[in-house]
Design a protein around this motif. Structure first.
Motif, PDB file in Angstrom:
ATOM      1  N   MET A  88       0.827  -1.200   0.000  1.00  0.00           N
ATOM      2  CA  MET A  88       0.000   0.000   0.000  1.00  0.00           C
ATOM      3  C   MET A  88       0.865   1.255   0.000  1.00  0.00           C
ATOM      4  O   MET A  88       0.543   2.245  -0.668  1.00  0.00           O
ATOM      5  CB  MET A  88      -0.940  -0.017   1.203  1.00  0.00           C
ATOM      6  CG  MET A  88      -1.930  -1.170   1.170  1.00  0.00           C
ATOM      7  SD  MET A  88      -2.909  -1.338   2.681  1.00  0.00           S
ATOM      8  CE  MET A  88      -4.086  -0.020   2.444  1.00  0.00           C
ATOM      9  N   LEU A  89       1.965   1.215   0.759  1.00  0.00           N
ATOM     10  CA  LEU A  89       2.869   2.367   0.779  1.00  0.00           C
ATOM     11  C   LEU A  89       3.536   2.563  -0.573  1.00  0.00           C
ATOM     12  O   LEU A  89       3.699   3.695  -1.051  1.00  0.00           O
ATOM     13  CB  LEU A  89       3.934   2.179   1.862  1.00  0.00           C
ATOM     14  CG  LEU A  89       3.469   2.244   3.323  1.00  0.00           C
ATOM     15  CD1 LEU A  89       4.654   2.049   4.255  1.00  0.00           C
ATOM     16  CD2 LEU A  89       2.792   3.570   3.613  1.00  0.00           C
ATOM     17  N   ASP A  90       3.949   1.464  -1.201  1.00  0.00           N
ATOM     18  CA  ASP A  90       4.613   1.555  -2.506  1.00  0.00           C
ATOM     19  C   ASP A  90       3.672   2.111  -3.574  1.00  0.00           C
ATOM     20  O   ASP A  90       4.069   2.946  -4.384  1.00  0.00           O
ATOM     21  CB  ASP A  90       5.130   0.177  -2.937  1.00  0.00           C
ATOM     22  CG  ASP A  90       6.290  -0.297  -2.077  1.00  0.00           C
ATOM     23  OD1 ASP A  90       6.928   0.551  -1.432  1.00  0.00           O
ATOM     24  OD2 ASP A  90       6.543  -1.514  -2.037  1.00  0.00           O
ATOM     25  N   LEU A  91       2.434   1.638  -3.581  1.00  0.00           N
ATOM     26  CA  LEU A  91       1.473   2.086  -4.589  1.00  0.00           C
ATOM     27  C   LEU A  91       0.928   3.473  -4.273  1.00  0.00           C
ATOM     28  O   LEU A  91       0.651   4.254  -5.178  1.00  0.00           O
ATOM     29  CB  LEU A  91       0.330   1.081  -4.695  1.00  0.00           C
ATOM     30  CG  LEU A  91       0.694  -0.289  -5.261  1.00  0.00           C
ATOM     31  CD1 LEU A  91      -0.476  -1.257  -5.125  1.00  0.00           C
ATOM     32  CD2 LEU A  91       1.110  -0.180  -6.728  1.00  0.00           C
ATOM     33  N   GLY A  92       0.772   3.782  -2.983  1.00  0.00           N
ATOM     34  CA  GLY A  92       0.281   5.096  -2.582  1.00  0.00           C
ATOM     35  C   GLY A  92      -1.128   5.356  -3.090  1.00  0.00           C
ATOM     36  O   GLY A  92      -1.919   4.437  -3.309  1.00  0.00           O
ATOM     37  N   GLY A  93      -1.440   6.637  -3.282  1.00  0.00           N
ATOM     38  CA  GLY A  93      -2.728   7.026  -3.850  1.00  0.00           C
ATOM     39  C   GLY A  93      -3.912   6.491  -3.079  1.00  0.00           C
ATOM     40  O   GLY A  93      -4.036   6.667  -1.866  1.00  0.00           O
ATOM     41  N   LEU A  94      -4.786   5.809  -3.792  1.00  0.00           N
ATOM     42  CA  LEU A  94      -6.032   5.299  -3.225  1.00  0.00           C
ATOM     43  C   LEU A  94      -5.796   4.295  -2.104  1.00  0.00           C
ATOM     44  O   LEU A  94      -6.592   4.214  -1.165  1.00  0.00           O
ATOM     45  CB  LEU A  94      -6.857   4.651  -4.332  1.00  0.00           C
ATOM     46  CG  LEU A  94      -8.262   4.182  -3.977  1.00  0.00           C
ATOM     47  CD1 LEU A  94      -9.161   5.362  -3.691  1.00  0.00           C
ATOM     48  CD2 LEU A  94      -8.841   3.344  -5.095  1.00  0.00           C
ATOM     49  N   TYR A  95      -4.699   3.555  -2.170  1.00  0.00           N
ATOM     50  CA  TYR A  95      -4.438   2.531  -1.167  1.00  0.00           C
ATOM     51  C   TYR A  95      -4.124   3.152   0.195  1.00  0.00           C
ATOM     52  O   TYR A  95      -4.409   2.549   1.226  1.00  0.00           O
ATOM     53  CB  TYR A  95      -3.294   1.631  -1.627  1.00  0.00           C
ATOM     54  CG  TYR A  95      -3.635   0.880  -2.884  1.00  0.00           C
ATOM     55  CD1 TYR A  95      -4.485  -0.219  -2.853  1.00  0.00           C
ATOM     56  CD2 TYR A  95      -3.148   1.280  -4.124  1.00  0.00           C
ATOM     57  CE1 TYR A  95      -4.828  -0.903  -4.008  1.00  0.00           C
ATOM     58  CE2 TYR A  95      -3.477   0.608  -5.288  1.00  0.00           C
ATOM     59  CZ  TYR A  95      -4.317  -0.478  -5.221  1.00  0.00           C
ATOM     60  OH  TYR A  95      -4.656  -1.148  -6.377  1.00  0.00           O
ATOM     61  N   ILE A  96      -3.536   4.341   0.197  1.00  0.00           N
ATOM     62  CA  ILE A  96      -3.311   5.041   1.457  1.00  0.00           C
ATOM     63  C   ILE A  96      -4.651   5.416   2.085  1.00  0.00           C
ATOM     64  O   ILE A  96      -4.887   5.218   3.277  1.00  0.00           O
ATOM     65  CB  ILE A  96      -2.466   6.311   1.229  1.00  0.00           C
ATOM     66  CG1 ILE A  96      -1.089   5.945   0.656  1.00  0.00           C
ATOM     67  CG2 ILE A  96      -2.310   7.092   2.534  1.00  0.00           C
ATOM     68  CD1 ILE A  96      -0.229   5.119   1.571  1.00  0.00           C
TER      69      ILE A  96
END
Length: 461
Positions: free
Chosen positions: A107-115
């Motif tokens: 989630m940290l790597d993808l960022g955006g909506l996952y945060i």
């Protein structure tokens, strides 16, 4: 000789054809990879390359359809159902311990909506495993760094406004005052009027990232439904609302129009804004586009920070989260009363007995809200007593008989009266919030999260 020549020509043409097809296919893939659809597909591949092995880990080690689990059951067919449940529970806990950090890192790597998704899951009432909830909770106050100002934010603003930044703004703070899943906000000063404003900028990649992320979440949810982890009907409704909400957040034009409507309604003297000391930021229409919203800057602390400060004054530790505070309060007061089928909402329901009625009265008297009210009252009395003692010591401090340690104690507690006066903050804050949002939704059919309540020193950005 003739046949050899024919074979050579055919082979040469085949090689040229295959080479041309390969080059053409590679070129087409290269072009597609740089389109929004291609970038979104790459992001989906990145998601599943990280999540896929985790899903397999859960399936292989804990699901009854797994060959490993079937073999274990076959080799231990003499164990009871209770032992099977206990063993599975232990295995699942180990899986949570092992995979929660992997999910969190993804989630940290993808960022955006996952945060944003992690923030929501950290406070949701859904039965999220504690290993995940603890990690997701850190996203409430420790969000990963925002996009670079010079390479991302500044070019986006200049492209949207059609002018160099220094022609519109006297100064722009490169450090964002707020960052979210699809954009970030910067404080700035207008060149013509020297008015302080906030520039909310949408990330250039948000338009393809958000749809790709929503698609991945939907696919993952379908997988959870297939394995029986979540209910299909409930999850479908939640996902549809989730997708609709985040796609709507991409529409800055509509957000600007809603904000302008709320601002106009706040000027009405009969509305609760002026009465409650609530200000709505004004939008600058000529400085708003599909990716930029410019509004007046209203300084103040976030409501959450002020709420935590007030609860701390009551001696309540907020580091564990409000969910744990309420849970502990319920346990302290005996929890909710289980009155079973006697409260069934049916015409034939049996009237509650005197024991049930008495338990209701006791529950109302000894409830979480009552406990907080008593705590506030006791705290207020204690602070006023402390303030009176401080004032008395200060009056007689000129006398030589007053010990030095008593004077030092009074100096260290002279803010007690201000603290006592602010203990009524909770009631005023909640009343103001309900009045304002109730007016927005029920009277105006609108809702905005952007406002500043001056008496409460609370800023929502």
């Amino acid at each position: 000789m003739f046949q050899r020549g024919v074979v050579r020509r055919v082979a040469r043409r085949a090689v040229i054809g295959i080479t041309g097809t390969t080059i053409g296919t590679t070129s087409a893939l290269a072009v597609y990879a740089n389109t929004e659809q291609g970038l979104g597909f790459k992001r989906e591949v990145q998601f599943w390359s990280n999540i896929g092995p985790i899903v397999y880990d859960y399936w292989w080690n804990s699901f009854s359809s797994s060959p490993k689990v079937k073999l274990q059951l076959a080799l231990n067919d003499d164990i009871s159902d209770e032992q099977i449940k206990e063993n599975k529970k232990k295995v699942v806990q180990e899986l949570h311990e092992r995979n929660a950090p992997r999910i969190f890192d993804t989630m940290l790597d993808l960022g955006g909506l996952y945060i944003k998704l992690g923030q929501v899951l950290s406070v949701t009432a859904l039965p999220i495993p504690e290993q995940y909830r603890v990690l997701f909770r850190t996203l409430q106050s420790n969000v990963p760094g925002a996009s670079d100002f010079q390479t991302v934010v500044k070019p986006t603003i200049e492209k949207e406004l059609g002018k160099p930044l220094d022609e519109v703004f006297e100064s722009v703070d490169e450090i964002p005052c707020g960052a979210a899943s699809i954009g970030q906000a910067h404080k700035a000063t207008l060149k013509d009027t020297n008015e302080e404003v906030i520039i909310k900028v949408q990330y250039p990649n948000a338009k393809w990232q958000v749809p790709a992320d929503i698609e991945c979440v939907g696919q993952f949810l379908q997988l959870c439904v297939y394995f029986g982890v979540v209910d299909e009907s409930a999850s479908t409704l939640s996902y549809e609302e989730f997708a609709r909400q985040f796609m709507a957040e991409l529409d800055y034009k509509r957000e600007k129009e809603n904000l302008q409507s709320v601002y106009d309604s706040s000027l009405d003297p009969s509305a609760p804004y002026i009465k409650g000391g609530v200000l709505i930021p004004r939008v600058f229409d000529d400085l708003c586009t599909n990716q930029v919203i410019t509004m007046t800057y209203l300084p103040g602390e976030k409501f959450e920070q002020e709420a935590k400060r007030q609860l701390k004054q009551l001696g309540i530790d907020t580091k564990r989260g409000m969910r744990e505070i309420v849970k502990e309060a319920e346990e302290t007061t005996g929890g909710s009363v289980d009155i079973g089928d006697e409260l069934a909402l049916s015409p034939d329901a049996v009237p509650p007995s005197w024991k049930i009625r008495l338990s209701r009265i006791v529950t109302n008297l000894v409830s979480v809200d009552s406990m907080f009210s008593l705590a506030r009252f006791a705290r207020r009395i204690m602070l006023w007593s402390t303030a009176a003692t401080v004032k008395s010591i200060q009056i007689v401090s000129v006398l030589p008989i007053v010990p030095t340690n008593m004077k030092n104690w009074a100096d260290g507690h002279q803010n007690a009266i201000q603290q006592a006066e602010r203990l009524g903050w909770t009631k005023d804050a909640i009343t103001t919030l309900l009045d304002v949002h109730g007016y927005q939704i029920l009277n105006q059919g609108l809702f905005s999260k952007y406002y500043l309540c001056i008496p409460l020193f609370c800023c929502f950005i």
